[in-house]
Design a protein around this motif. Structure first.
Motif: not given
Length: 539
Positions: A37-51
């Motif tokens: 989505v057009p929000d880099p912080a949310l995209n990073s949070f989405f990725d970080a959550h999996l690990w």
């Protein structure tokens, strides 16, 4: 270490291992659902959550079971919260991980009783062996819900056939236990008629007739019935009928509890019925945060016991927003709410466990849903490492262990629901996407999203400067939704003047305001269907 292991250890080099580990994570991120989505912080949070989830999982040496302990340190398996993570893994397409997280509760079914006045532990889902943590009676309903939903999302018949007897046994436990609160035929109806025996509520180990606990018991039975029906199991109809009888008894109990309780006054001076968290509670703001805010009766909407638009839910939302969340007894002790209601409202102390965003979304109150969504993020996030706190004692002061994987999972589910959500047999796309995400040149994309109908990819590209928004929907459905709706929330609230689907103009009745009804037949199962949508806007 034996000599071979010592030799292997000496051969390991940091540089090579670093590249191997990076390659591993890139492959994992690329295999499941992706949201951008057009929000880099949310995209990073989405990725970080999996690990966060994967490194938080312990493998028990003696049994080989994978135990998802809902926080990287301190916590073991709180079954209800482990199920939250398993559900989010299923929605990501990480079905193997979801199955691993659910397996301990299946393996230890009937090993421990629920906290409450139950007559047996036969069929009970609660224990996870040595990893069991907490005394939550609602665990049983959550596990039924999670395992049944895994069957529906994964469509793994062999898995279903293995667990179906355990699901039926878990439902029969509830059916039998409910009889203890039912009076004889013709006798006056008790306020707790048909509810499960008095039991605990989350961290509150206090035997009462909690509406949230009963709600999740019902949801577990209902979802089990749906899974049984999907695989043509002979017990499907019986369990579905019992689940509906239970739902009706819970709804009657909630209405009776609200009738007996005192009225509450909202900030505008109007008085409304108070819907307490349990039967036989009459007074407002007397029972503390967990009872009145965290596991309040609003969970009946999540548990599909009361419809989101019902006046009961409206009264609960108004009371939470106007009174409970701001109170010193059960909230953040906010005295300047007239000026700070927006940025300090819409959330409780552990906001990810109360579905404010999905309930508002189901009510189609999108601004309220987004306010609850963003306030939850602001309250919970450690922005330097993209993880969530468990809760906040007060604004800016976090509590609990990290990484708090279950709370993160609930938030990721909310993010997914803003973009892809099911409502019965209807599929909604971009229903709650913030308008700012559709400003000129911005893109929203969801890849490999798992739904109860099958998988889909969605991309929405804003070209509002040229008077259009484009969307591309690709689906691999096993079951066709009755209706597919795409909502295009133009950044200036403009409505489309015409909409083309794969080059064909849609009829006027298929475009209602911002909502476009798509031709579901173009995405028939097995067809590898694709729909291209272009909405045109007049300046």
């Amino acid at each position: 270490l034996d000599p071979a292991e010592m030799e292997r250890l000496r051969a390991i080099g940091f540089g090579g291992e670093r590249e191997r580990v990076i390659a591993y994570w890139r492959e994992r991120f690329a295999s499941g659902m992706r949201i951008a989505v057009p929000d880099p912080a949310l995209n990073s949070f989405f990725d970080a959550h999996l690990w966060h989830v994967l490194i938080t999982t312990d493998r028990e040496p003696e049994t080989g079971l994978y135990n998802q302990g809902v926080a990287t340190v301190q916590y073991r398996v709180f079954a209800n919260e482990t199920v939250m993570i398993a559900r989010e893994m299923d929605l990501r397409g990480e079905h193997r991980e979801a199955e691993r997280f659910l397996e301990p509760m299946l393996r230890y079914q009937g090993s421990e009783p629920l906290k409450g006045r139950f007559s047996t532990k036969e069929g009970v889902f609660h224990g996870a062996g040595p990893y069991t943590h907490g005394e939550y009676a609602m665990n049983h309903g959550f596990v039924l819900w999670g395992v049944a939903e895994h069957c529906l999302l994964s469509r793994d018949r062999s898995y279903f056939e293995r667990v179906a007897p355990q699901l039926v046994k878990g439902c029969d436990f509830l059916i039998a236990e409910r009889r203890s609160t039912c009076g004889p035929p013709g006798a006056p109806r008790s306020p707790v008629h048909g509810l499960a025996p008095a039991s605990s509520l989350e961290d509150v180990v206090e035997y009462q007739y909690w509406l949230a606990t009963n709600g999740y018991f019902h949801l577990g039975m209902k979802r089990t019935a749906e899974a049984l029906a999907a695989f043509s199991h002979p017990e499907a109809e019986r369990i579905a009928g019992e689940a509906e009888l239970y739902r009706a008894d819970i709804e009657r109990a909630a209405r009776e509890a609200a009738t007996r309780a005192a009225l509450v006054v909202l900030r505008d001076g109007n008085a409304i019925p108070y819907v307490p968290s349990r039967v036989n509670q009459w007074r407002h703001l007397t029972e503390g945060w967990i009872r009145e805010a965290l596991y309040c009766a609003l969970h009946l909407a999540t548990a599909e016991g009361v419809a989101p638009h019902d006046p009961l839910i409206t009264w609960m939302l108004d009371d939470l927003e106007d009174n409970i969340f701001f109170s010193w007894q059960s909230g953040f002790n906010v005295s300047d709410y007239e000026t700070t209601w927006f940025e300090k409202g819409g959330v409780t102390l552990q906001p990810c466990l109360l579905d404010m965003t999905p309930v508002y979304l189901a009510r189609d109150e999108i601004p309220a849903a987004l306010r609850a969504f963003w306030n939850t993020y602001a309250l919970s996030i450690y922005p330097d490492v993209h993880c969530f706190a468990e809760w906040a004692r007060r604004f800016g002061v976090a509590g609990g262990p990290v990484y708090k994987t279950s709370d993160e999972a609930r938030f990721i589910i909310w993010l997914r629901q803003l973009l892809v959500s099911e409502e019965g047999q209807e599929l909604w796309l971009a229903r709650g996407a913030p308008r700012a995400w559709l400003e000129e040149g911005r893109t929203i994309s969801v890849e490999r999203a798992v739904t109860c109908f099958g998988r889909l990819d969605l991309e929405i590209v804003s070209e509002v400067g040229a008077g259009r928004i484009r969307a591309d929907l690709r689906a691999d459905f096993h079951t066709l939704p009755e209706r597919i709706r795409l909502r295009l929330r133009h950044p200036r609230s403009l409505l489309p003047s015409r909409v083309l689907v794969s080059g064909r103009a849609l009829a006027a009745e298929q475009v209602r305001g911002e909502d476009v009804t798509l031709p579901a037949r173009d995405l028939a199962p097995g067809g590898g269907g694709r729909i291209e949508i272009t909405a045109h806007y007049e300046p």
